[in-house]
Design a protein around this motif. Structure first.
Motif, short mmCIF file in Angstrom:
data_model
loop_
_atom_site.label_atom_id
_atom_site.label_comp_id
_atom_site.label_asym_id
_atom_site.label_seq_id
_atom_site.Cartn_x
_atom_site.Cartn_y
_atom_site.Cartn_z
N ASP A 30 0.70 -1.29 0.13
CA ASP A 30 -0.05 0.10 -0.09
C ASP A 30 0.76 1.30 0.00
O ASP A 30 0.24 2.27 -0.54
CB ASP A 30 -0.55 0.52 1.39
N ILE A 31 2.34 1.38 -0.30
CA ILE A 31 3.08 2.19 0.05
C ILE A 31 3.78 2.46 -0.93
O ILE A 31 4.63 1.18 -1.20
CB ILE A 31 4.27 2.09 1.58
N PHE A 32 3.70 3.70 -1.26
CA PHE A 32 4.88 3.79 -2.12
C PHE A 32 5.92 5.26 -2.60
O PHE A 32 5.48 5.92 -1.64
CB PHE A 32 3.50 4.38 -4.11
N LEU A 33 6.81 4.92 -2.80
CA LEU A 33 8.20 6.09 -2.98
C LEU A 33 7.76 6.46 -4.07
O LEU A 33 7.42 5.78 -5.31
CB LEU A 33 9.16 4.69 -3.20
N VAL A 34 8.05 7.35 -4.59
CA VAL A 34 8.30 8.95 -5.70
C VAL A 34 9.52 8.20 -6.39
O VAL A 34 10.20 8.75 -5.99
CB VAL A 34 8.35 9.70 -5.49
N HIS A 35 9.19 8.05 -7.57
CA HIS A 35 9.83 7.75 -8.78
C HIS A 35 10.67 9.81 -9.04
O HIS A 35 10.45 9.89 -9.33
CB HIS A 35 9.56 7.04 -10.10
N ALA A 324 15.36 8.87 4.91
CA ALA A 324 14.82 8.73 5.31
C ALA A 324 13.64 10.33 4.93
O ALA A 324 12.61 10.65 6.11
CB ALA A 324 15.18 8.54 6.22
N ARG A 325 14.06 11.14 4.69
CA ARG A 325 12.81 12.67 3.89
C ARG A 325 12.43 12.42 2.71
O ARG A 325 11.94 12.88 1.86
CB ARG A 325 14.51 13.95 3.92
N LYS A 326 12.92 11.12 1.90
CA LYS A 326 11.57 11.52 1.25
C LYS A 326 10.56 10.88 0.77
O LYS A 326 10.22 10.59 2.08
CB LYS A 326 12.22 9.37 -0.04
N PRO A 327 9.61 11.47 0.49
CA PRO A 327 8.19 11.15 -0.23
C PRO A 327 7.17 10.04 0.12
O PRO A 327 8.06 8.97 -1.02
CB PRO A 327 7.10 12.59 -0.86
N LEU A 328 6.81 9.52 0.88
CA LEU A 328 5.96 8.45 0.63
C LEU A 328 4.47 8.47 0.62
O LEU A 328 4.07 9.50 0.77
CB LEU A 328 6.27 7.30 1.88
N VAL A 329 3.75 8.25 -0.81
CA VAL A 329 2.58 8.03 -0.44
C VAL A 329 2.19 7.12 -0.11
O VAL A 329 2.18 5.71 -0.50
CB VAL A 329 1.83 8.15 -1.72
N ILE A 330 0.52 7.15 1.15
CA ILE A 330 0.29 5.78 1.73
C ILE A 330 -1.14 5.58 1.17
O ILE A 330 -1.71 6.43 1.20
CB ILE A 330 0.55 6.09 3.50
N THR A 331 -1.49 4.05 0.91
CA THR A 331 -2.35 4.15 0.15
C THR A 331 -3.64 2.92 1.24
O THR A 331 -2.76 2.41 2.11
CB THR A 331 -3.06 3.78 -1.45
#
Ligand SMILES: Cc1cc2nc3c(=O)[nH]c(=O)nc-3n(C[C@H](O)[C@H](O)[C@H](O)COP(=O)(O)O)c2cc1C
Length: 351
Positions: A30-35, A324-331
């Motif tokens: 459910d959790i995505f890193l942003v390319h 650890a500062r990169k965005p994560l999209v939690i769906t």
């Protein structure tokens, strides 16, 4: 008792190898890193090394507690320890209870230190153990720290399991205060909630291992061993990604180990981006060792580390602090659970 405990060690390995991971997801899907298509990095310079308990690791990865306690598993611990030494990752031995009862099987644990004299090695006992037992377990493997496991669901499913867990938090508080090495409190597949973690922190614990739902399913293993029954116990628990984000939402100064159903370099990268201090796996390492031997396990671990570096590069992170500062999209289900628990999941996406 010692005999049945030793037999249990073999049965756990047999059924862990036979049974698939639980059908219930760990939540990492459910959790995505942003390319990041413009990473400005050279892959060979991506640094995923870290320090944990005062020792440098090539990657934030640990072979989690699996076994020991029967001469038939001596080679399993030897293979795991050799692989940990050759790849520069951490390792925990399995529960040392059997060696406290029967000194003749001490060498099945001690081999982990013999094969990896300088590596980061953790002892392992139930959180219900006494101070003397914990000291002996630490001494047995010259441990850098000790894992104390919480496994209520497994014990309830187990034919011969413990059913009285009164006093366990007080026991942990005493052990943390009196032991000479750091303590990790871990689950074995049902996860740790925010409330549990806060209680552990108040008891003095500074490192937890989520051990969440999504991978090895101990209730299923115990039911297969002829446990007390109850398929519903096999579906119980907090998914690992949920437990990890609940733990981090406390804001407490804790080192959080992400484990339970982590299976891919993407899972590892997501966990580290969320704020884990380390990732860990058990079932996959046991399987690869069984199927491909110690060399195959070294290749497998090196593949995970290379994969972690690749995924870090794809996010534009040259080291773990940047990751650890990169965005994560939690769906999905994970986002819904966390929102209903009052946790601001969107803060991760706005980083
Ligand atoms: C065969 C086997 C034996 C295990 N024995 C122990 C143990 O003695 N003590 C412990 O804390 N965890 C034990 N575990 C649990 C693992 O350390 C880990 O928490 C759990 O398997 C979830 O991780 P995974 O999904 O990557 O396997 C064992 C796991 C396996 C597969």
């Amino acid at each position: 008792m010692a005999i049945s405990r030793k037999t249990r060690k073999l049965e756990h390995i047999k059924y862990a190898l036979e049974l698939p991971d639980t059908d219930f997801p760990s939540g990492f899907g459910d959790i995505f890193l942003v390319h990041n298509a413009l990473p400005e990095l050279n892959r060979d310079g991506v640094d995923c090394s870290c320090f944990f308990m005062g020792k440098r690791l090539r990657a934030p990865l640990m072979i989690n507690a699996i076994t020991g306690g029967h001469t038939a598993v001596l080679e399993v611990n030897r293979g795991l320890a050799q692989a940990a030494a050759r790849t520069g990752i951490a390792m925990a031995v399995g529960s040392q209870r059997a060696a406290l009862d029967d000194p003749e099987v001490r060498h099945t644990f001690a081999v982990a230190r013999e094969e990896n004299p300088d590596g980061l090695l953790l002892a392992n006992l139930s959180a219900l153990c006494t101070l003397e037992e914990a000291l002996e377990a630490i001494d047995m493997v010259a441990a850098d720290g000790i894992q104390l496991y919480l496994n209520v669901n497994q014990e309830l499913a187990m034919r011969e399991g413990d059913t009285d867990f009164r006093g366990v938090l007080e026991n942990i508080a005493r052990l943390v205060q009196q032991l000479p090495v750091p303590v990790v409190v871990k689950e074995v597949g049902c996860g740790l909630s925010r409330e549990t973690i806060t209680a552990l922190y108040r008891a003095g614990v500074r490192c937890v291992d989520i051990g969440g739902r999504g991978g090895t399913n101990f209730a299923a293993i115990e039911n297969r061993r002829g446990g007390r029954g109850g398929a519903y116990l096999e579906q119980w628990g907090i998914p690992t990604a949920v437990g990890l984000l609940e733990a981090l939402s406390t804001g407490l100064p804790l080192a959080v180990i992400a484990s339970g159903g982590l299976r891919t370099p993407v899972d590892m990268t997501v966990a580290m981006a969320a704020g884990a201090a380390l990732t860990a796996m058990a079932g996959p390492f046991l399987r690869v060792l069984q199927e491909k031997g110690p060399e195959g396990l070294v290749d497998y671990i090196n593949g995970l580390i290379a994969g972690l570096q690749r995924v870090m590069m794809l996010t534009g992170a040259g080291n773990l602090a940047a990751l650890a500062r990169k965005p994560l999209v939690i769906t999905g289900f994970t986002a819904e659970w966390l929102q209903r628990r009052g946790i601001d999941v969107d803060a991760y996406a706005r980083r």
